[in-house]
Motif scaffolding. Structure first.
Motif, PDB file in Angstrom:
ATOM      1  N   LYS A 139       8.921   4.090  -9.011  1.00  0.00           N
ATOM      2  CA  LYS A 139       8.051   4.297  -7.460  1.00  0.00           C
ATOM      3  C   LYS A 139       7.697   5.533  -7.959  1.00  0.00           C
ATOM      4  N   ARG A 140       7.059   5.748  -6.475  1.00  0.00           N
ATOM      5  CA  ARG A 140       5.612   7.054  -6.577  1.00  0.00           C
ATOM      6  C   ARG A 140       6.289   7.723  -7.165  1.00  0.00           C
ATOM      7  N   SER A 177      -2.225   4.179  -6.579  1.00  0.00           N
ATOM      8  CA  SER A 177      -1.502   3.339  -6.110  1.00  0.00           C
ATOM      9  C   SER A 177      -0.394   2.331  -6.139  1.00  0.00           C
ATOM     10  N   ALA A 178       0.489   2.709  -4.955  1.00  0.00           N
ATOM     11  CA  ALA A 178       1.386   1.309  -5.362  1.00  0.00           C
ATOM     12  C   ALA A 178       1.555   0.819  -6.015  1.00  0.00           C
ATOM     13  N   GLU A 179       0.601  -0.271  -6.159  1.00  0.00           N
ATOM     14  CA  GLU A 179       0.981  -1.437  -7.185  1.00  0.00           C
ATOM     15  C   GLU A 179       0.517  -1.325  -8.403  1.00  0.00           C
ATOM     16  N   TYR A 180      -0.368  -0.088  -9.112  1.00  0.00           N
ATOM     17  CA  TYR A 180      -0.451   0.160 -10.187  1.00  0.00           C
ATOM     18  C   TYR A 180       1.222   0.511 -11.188  1.00  0.00           C
ATOM     19  N   ALA A 183       4.265  -0.416  -9.881  1.00  0.00           N
ATOM     20  CA  ALA A 183       5.144  -1.356  -9.464  1.00  0.00           C
ATOM     21  C   ALA A 183       4.927  -1.962 -11.355  1.00  0.00           C
ATOM     22  N   LYS A 184       4.319  -2.363 -10.971  1.00  0.00           N
ATOM     23  CA  LYS A 184       2.804  -2.833 -12.145  1.00  0.00           C
ATOM     24  C   LYS A 184       3.297  -2.586 -13.508  1.00  0.00           C
ATOM     25  N   GLU A 212      -4.680   6.061 -10.563  1.00  0.00           N
ATOM     26  CA  GLU A 212      -4.305   5.067 -10.772  1.00  0.00           C
ATOM     27  C   GLU A 212      -2.487   5.871 -10.275  1.00  0.00           C
TER      28      GLU A 212
END
Length: 152
Positions: free
Chosen positions: A55-56, A43-46, A48-49, A39
């Motif tokens: 960032k990636r 996953s950008a959401e992963y 971010a959280k 992830e």
């Protein structure tokens, strides 16, 4: 740059590659091709959280692969590289984020002939830096290179 045979390299020699900006699509392609289905890389959401970074960023294996590509693109081992003998002491100092531009500083630390006169081993220290001059990755690479006596 023209290819450099074994005899052309001396301890202390340095070259610097061109820069390469790492894009989001390249990271996605590398993750898919290499099977890095984590992830953290998908996953950008992963990110971010749950990531410790904002960032990636590129997997370390991608950084090393792009390092090799930049060195090959320099032309210094075209037609003279015989084998990648070893990669040692690989360390990652900081992430390489999407949009960062990497360069490789290559320094010769040692050379030694082999038992065959048509080749020798050159030891290089690779230092990958981002666009801010910050070290991203370091490693020691040994390459078997063709000698001038093998031209023909």
């Amino acid at each position: 740059m023209e290819a450099r045979y074994f005899e052309d390299w001396k301890a202390g020699d340095r070259i610097e590659t061109l820069g390469r900006t790492v894009g989001d699509a390249e990271i996605s392609q590398f993750v898919a091709l290499g099977g890095f289905f984590e992830e953290l890389f998908m996953s950008a959401e992963y990110v971010a959280k749950r990531s410790i970074y904002p960032k990636r960023f590129a997997p370390g294996a991608l950084i090393f692969s792009f390092t090799e590509g930049l060195i090959i693109m320099s032309g210094c081992i075209h037609g003279v590289g015989l084998a990648l003998v070893s990669v040692d002491n690989m360390t990652f100092k900081r992430p390489l984020f999407t949009g960062d531009t990497m360069k490789v500083l290559v320094e010769v630390t040692a050379t030694r002939p082999t038992s065959r006169p048509d080749r020798g081993i050159v030891t290089f220290r690779h230092t990958v830096r981002n666009q801010n001059g910050e070290d991203v990755m370091e490693c020691t690479v040994k390459r078997m290179l063709r000698s001038r006596t093998s031209k023909g």
